[in-house]
Design a protein around this motif. Structure first.
Motif, PDB file in Angstrom:
ATOM      1  N   UNK A 200      48.088  62.273  42.283  1.00 52.39           N
ATOM      2  CA  UNK A 200      49.114  61.803  43.214  1.00 52.39           C
ATOM      3  C   UNK A 200      50.101  60.895  42.497  1.00 52.39           C
ATOM      4  N   UNK A 201      49.585  60.025  41.635  1.00 55.30           N
ATOM      5  CA  UNK A 201      50.452  59.106  40.889  1.00 55.30           C
ATOM      6  C   UNK A 201      51.420  59.870  40.000  1.00 55.30           C
ATOM      7  N   UNK A 202      50.935  60.945  39.380  1.00 55.21           N
ATOM      8  CA  UNK A 202      51.756  61.727  38.453  1.00 55.21           C
ATOM      9  C   UNK A 202      53.042  62.216  39.100  1.00 55.21           C
ATOM     10  N   UNK A 203      52.966  62.620  40.349  1.00 52.55           N
ATOM     11  CA  UNK A 203      54.131  63.223  41.004  1.00 52.55           C
ATOM     12  C   UNK A 203      54.861  62.273  41.945  1.00 52.55           C
ATOM     13  N   UNK A 204      54.401  61.016  42.017  1.00 46.13           N
ATOM     14  CA  UNK A 204      55.092  60.047  42.872  1.00 46.13           C
ATOM     15  C   UNK A 204      55.670  58.878  42.091  1.00 46.13           C
ATOM     16  N   UNK A 205      55.172  58.653  40.863  1.00 44.50           N
ATOM     17  CA  UNK A 205      55.616  57.495  40.081  1.00 44.50           C
ATOM     18  C   UNK A 205      57.029  57.711  39.533  1.00 44.50           C
TER      19      UNK A 205
END
Length: 396
Positions: free
Chosen positions: A280-285
């Motif tokens: 999730x972090x990969x595509x929201x950061x």
């Protein structure tokens, strides 16, 4: 609740070489709860002389069928060379006995499937000597993965190269290092425990690719170096590297999920845990990398002092109280499937999908056996003395 009272399981051992004599000593010395040694069997007269000296009250047989039909045993422990595990187990089941087999379950999945069918038909208890399942580090790792604490599985890497063996080891018996005797090398003799733990924790893959280098470091017919890649449903991947030709060796297991990682090395587990999903972090950061530090903790625990006796004790309790054994014998097919698939992949140079083509594997192994320079012997060895070797334990 333990309802054994004064009941005991009478064990008979087929093959009293290195492992068989160690099991015999554990039983004879009273180290197995609920179990006693009442009979041993070996085709080697020297091993029967050893038994007469060390276990004088125990019945001795030169063939397993006579022991199975003697009425002296309730359960058989099979500690013979690998090829003989399935047929002897089937004979034991047909004689109404419970069975504990040494690892590996056999050499060919086809033969082990027949053994598993015989176990089902008999209704008797069936166990396999996967003693490393008693190690608290592996138990903790399994519970961690199953709990979902690491999140969605992504990767497993196991470098297990501290199985070092000299040429003298392979020269110690005519069966060693041969396709006719062992049926394989490091994957079937040294690393079955590791392959079992791998699938016990991480599950079975969908397909396998491997290189198994035969006689790379030693004068042997079989592989003494292997690298396996396993692809899983959902995108996870595992890599397994092992050899008997490196010293000093490494034993390092990494398991990674989208919420953290665990590393087992040097007798401890180190956890690196995230409070978020990396996916999730990969595509929201908005940042190009991550600077959030994981929470790091360690877990240590003392191993079971005598894991082999613990497995036998649990097996005796499973017979007396209908409780689960530490490792159900039918689960031995999983570790063997990984080894067979690795061999088949290496021989064909292709990925092998699971379930694999057992008939093709059997045919290719038969060709290996036809050109085998040596013949199968006994697994005994004149120096087998009933002691637990350090090489049979989890070494870090």
């Amino acid at each position: 609740m333990d309802t054994t009272e004064n009941r005991v399981v009478r064990f008979g051992i087929v093959g009293i070489g290195n492992m068989g004599s160690a099991h015999a000593m554990n039983l004879y010395k009273g180290r197995v709860r609920g179990g006693v040694l009442t009979a041993v069997c070996d085709i080697d007269p020297l091993r029967l002389e050893f038994a007469e000296e060390h276990f004088p009250e125990v019945a001795r047989f030169s063939d397993h069928l006579s022991m199975f039909g003697s009425g002296l045993v309730d359960a058989a422990i099979i500690a013979t060379p690998h090829y003989f595990h399935p047929p002897i187990a089937i004979s034991a089941f047909e004689n109404g006995l419970n069975v504990m087999t040494e690892k590996p379950a056999g050499v060919c999945c086809s033969a082990v499937l027949d053994m598993n069918s015989a176990a089902e038909k008999s209704g008797k208890k069936f166990g396999i000597m996967f003693n490393q399942r008693t190690d608290p580090l592996f138990i903790k790792a399994k519970k961690t993965v199953e709990s979902g604490a690491l999140g969605v599985p992504k990767r497993l890497n196991w470098i297990i190269t501290n199985w070092y063996r000299t040429q003298s080891y392979y020269n110690s018996g005519s069966w060693r290092g041969t396709f006719s005797g062992e049926g394989g090398g490091v994957l079937l003799n040294q690393a079955p425990h590791n392959l079992d733990i791998l699938q016990w924790i991480f599950g079975m893959p969908q397909r396998v690719f491997a290189t198994c280098d035969e006689g790379h470091y030693h004068n042997v017919e079989v592989e003494d170096r292997a690298t396996i890649i396993m692809d899983y449903a959902g995108g996870a991947q595992a890599q397994f590297i092992t050899t008997t030709g490196e010293y000093p060796g490494t034993n390092r297991l990494e398991i990674v999920g989208d919420r953290g990682k665990l590393v087992i090395e040097s007798g401890k587990i180190t956890f690196y845990m995230l409070d978020f999903s990396e996916r999730e972090y990969c595509f929201s950061a908005v940042d190009s990398s991550c600077t959030i530090k994981p929470t790091v903790s360690e877990y240590t625990a003392d191993p079971v002092p005598n894991a082999h006796a613990e497995v036998l004790s649990a097996f005796a309790m499973s017979i007396l109280n209908d409780t689960p054994p530490i490792a159900d014998g039918r689960e031995g097919i999983n570790m063997l499937t990984l080894a067979n698939a690795a061999y088949l992949s290496s021989w064909t140079g292709s990925w092998v999908n699971l379930p694999m083509d057992n008939a093709l594997f059997d045919d290719m192994l038969a060709k290996k056996r036809e050109t085998s320079a040596k013949t199968a012997g006994t697994a005994a060895g004149s120096n087998a003395n009933g002691e637990i070797s350090s090489r049979w334990k989890v070494n870090w």
